[in-house]
Enzyme design. Structure first.
Site, PDB file in Angstrom:
ATOM      1  N   ASP A   1       0.850  -1.183   0.000  1.00 33.13           N
ATOM      2  CA  ASP A   1       0.000   0.000   0.000  1.00 33.13           C
ATOM      3  C   ASP A   1       0.901   1.253   0.000  1.00 33.13           C
ATOM      4  O   ASP A   1       1.882   1.299  -0.734  1.00 33.13           O
ATOM      5  CB  ASP A   1      -0.959  -0.041   1.193  1.00 33.13           C
ATOM      6  CG  ASP A   1      -2.138   0.911   1.059  1.00 33.13           C
ATOM      7  OD1 ASP A   1      -3.161   0.502   0.480  1.00 33.13           O
ATOM      8  OD2 ASP A   1      -2.048   2.052   1.515  1.00 33.13           O
TER       9      ASP A   1
ATOM     10  N   TYR B   1      -3.824  10.916   0.712  1.00 31.49           N
ATOM     11  CA  TYR B   1      -4.296  10.704  -0.660  1.00 31.49           C
ATOM     12  C   TYR B   1      -4.293  12.024  -1.430  1.00 31.49           C
ATOM     13  O   TYR B   1      -3.875  12.072  -2.594  1.00 31.49           O
ATOM     14  CB  TYR B   1      -5.702  10.105  -0.648  1.00 31.49           C
ATOM     15  CG  TYR B   1      -5.718   8.639  -0.321  1.00 31.49           C
ATOM     16  CD1 TYR B   1      -5.800   7.683  -1.326  1.00 31.49           C
ATOM     17  CD2 TYR B   1      -5.633   8.194   0.992  1.00 31.49           C
ATOM     18  CE1 TYR B   1      -5.800   6.325  -1.035  1.00 31.49           C
ATOM     19  CE2 TYR B   1      -5.625   6.851   1.301  1.00 31.49           C
ATOM     20  CZ  TYR B   1      -5.708   5.918   0.279  1.00 31.49           C
ATOM     21  OH  TYR B   1      -5.695   4.575   0.576  1.00 31.49           O
TER      22      TYR B   1
ATOM     23  N   HIS C   1      -4.628  -7.948   0.313  1.00 33.74           N
ATOM     24  CA  HIS C   1      -3.978  -6.648   0.417  1.00 33.74           C
ATOM     25  C   HIS C   1      -3.203  -6.460   1.725  1.00 33.74           C
ATOM     26  O   HIS C   1      -2.138  -5.862   1.732  1.00 33.74           O
ATOM     27  CB  HIS C   1      -5.042  -5.554   0.284  1.00 33.74           C
ATOM     28  CG  HIS C   1      -4.499  -4.177   0.261  1.00 33.74           C
ATOM     29  ND1 HIS C   1      -3.779  -3.676  -0.814  1.00 33.74           N
ATOM     30  CD2 HIS C   1      -4.553  -3.165   1.177  1.00 33.74           C
ATOM     31  CE1 HIS C   1      -3.432  -2.428  -0.558  1.00 33.74           C
ATOM     32  NE2 HIS C   1      -3.870  -2.087   0.636  1.00 33.74           N
TER      33      HIS C   1
END
Length: 455
Positions: free
Chosen positions: A226, A374, A431
């Site tokens: 990630d 983000y 993930h």
């Protein structure tokens, strides 16, 4: 003639865009100040201070009051997790959270590893630093920086740490023994959030590099998935001579010529360097490479543009926070879990461990600041960032977990990481690799380090 010139120019630009990062280059190290106000003239305090996670009756009573006042909308019939977190199952989670989950006990679990804080570029950076309980005679531990992502935190590594620092006691080979450093990204958990715009993955990479130097490590291994994958990649681009090896379980390879061969891959698999396993993991292409990404990326559009708006709601409601985060631990672990009434959450994780992650976000009030990462990285000119055009010239290992959001074939990884020495198709997992399959990931890290040190 003008058409031919235009087409030739366009082709030249495409070729340059894809291959301009071929030369061995490094990112400028630079410097930064992310604390409030102007940078002080006095030198920064570089001391490393012990830290302990704590809680209080007031904190818990406030949480319980908020849970008790929850308002839930009934789910549609047979909707399972297709519309997001199923509120019928959420009632079970909330009942456990309110009446059975023992946060004080989990605080003690969090404190079983040594925690520290230190000021870097104006921010209090939190990290855990775990050394081997014992080393074979004549051996030294290998420093390993492990970096988490969103919506995870340093706690994701709690089950893999003993496999790396004390492998023999857990039935693994002790050929490689590590001391593990797991920092919290600024604005996540116990690391202070930036007061200024612009703290992106490159700035975070520089901060973590400074942390490793402060701990006395001139050379170290780095591992991440990630955001951790991007941050560790950036460290290797900033200071390649200090990174002995880079191990990833996710890769950002969007600037890659080979992605254009996707639809020809099934028909000309060998020509484009795809294996049968690649085709299995990417098929059907429309579903795996497009529809699933669109379906799972709604959160990203929000957090890349207006993170503070949704952050107001999530930071005020522990129930909303839990639904928002736990839904990711369902569908990102296995997309098929959307078809289950409980989202499959307890198939791979315990509610205690999941709620511990929620509590770290809740008690620190860091959901909004974590989401800003983000915006800083993808909210503007994502593909034009210099590090996206650059290759990584340190030995690299990659673990391809079959239920990751998107499969990245070896051919794609090798374009960005030309010194790829290890690429593994993992037997299972998604993930949150370190959290879900710690033994598989630990074994692959050790395999990679062994290959690096035999070179």
């Amino acid at each position: 003639m003008w058409l031919e010139i235009l087409l030739a120019s366009a082709l030249g630009l495409v070729i340059y865009w894809f291959f301009s990062g071929d030369k061995e280059d490094t990112l400028p190290l630079g410097d930064g100040w992310w604390g409030p106000g102007a940078r002080p003239t006095a030198p920064e305090d570089e001391s490393i201070r012990p830290f302990k996670v704590e809680t209080s009756d007031e904190e818990l009573n406030d949480l319980y009051r908020r849970i008790e006042k929850v308002r839930l909308t009934p789910p549609l019939e047979n909707s399972r997790f297709h519309y997001g977190f199923n509120s019928s199952y959420l009632k079970k989670v909330l009942s456990y959270w309110r009446d059975e989950f023992d946060w004080r006990k989990q605080v003690a679990v969090l404190n079983k590893y040594p925690h520290f804080k230190t000021k870097i570029e104006g921010l209090d950076i939190h990290f855990i630093h775990v050394k081997p309980p014992q080393l074979p005679a004549g051996r030294t531990a290998k420093p390993l920086l492990m970096v988490h992502g969103w919506p995870g935190c340093f706690f994701e590594f709690y089950n893999i740490i003993p496999l790396l620092t004390d492998p023999k006691s857990h039935g693994l080979s002790d050929e490689h023994v590590f001391e593990v450093i797991c920092p919290s990204i600024p604005g996540y958990g116990y690391s202070e959030a930036s007061s200024k715009k612009g703290l992106n993955s490159v700035a975070t990479a520089r901060i973590f590099y400074k942390l490793m130097l402060r701990l006395g490590f001139q050379e170290f291994y780095a591992q991440g998935g990630d955001w951790g994958s991007l941050i560790c990649t950036n460290i290797a681009q900033l200071v390649p001579s200090h990174v002995k090896g880079l191990h990833l379980n996710m890769a950002f390879v969007v600037r890659n010529f080979h992605t254009l061969t996707l639809f020809l891959g099934p028909r000309f698999r060998k020509l484009f360097g795809y294996t049968e396993r690649d085709m299995e993991l990417m098929s059907p292409l429309k579903e795996k490479m497009f529809y699933s990404l669109i379906r799972e990326s709604g959160y990203m559009h929000i957090q890349c543009t207006k993170p503070d708006t949704v952050g107001c709601a999530l930071n005020d409601s522990p129930v909303g926070l839990a639904a928002y985060i736990l839904e990711k631990f369902s569908t990102w672990t296995n997309s098929d879990f959307r078809d289950l009434e409980d989202g499959g959450l307890e198939r791979k994780f315990s509610l205690d461990n999941l709620l511990t992650i929620i509590m770290i976000y809740w008690t620190t009030g860091t959901i909004t600041t974590s989401q800003r990462f983000y915006k800083e990285n993808m909210g503007h000119s994502f593909l034009s960032d210099r590090h996206q055009r650059m290759k990584v010239h340190v030995p690299t290992g990659f673990a391809a977990f079959p239920c990751e959001l998107m499969h990245v074939p070896e051919k794609w990884v090798k374009v960005k990481y030309p010194k790829l020495v290890s690429y593994s198709y993992m037997a299972r997992g998604g993930h949150f690799a370190a959290f879900e399959e710690p033994e598989l990931l630990a074994q692959d890290i050790c395999k990679f380090v062994g290959q690096v040190e035999r070179q």
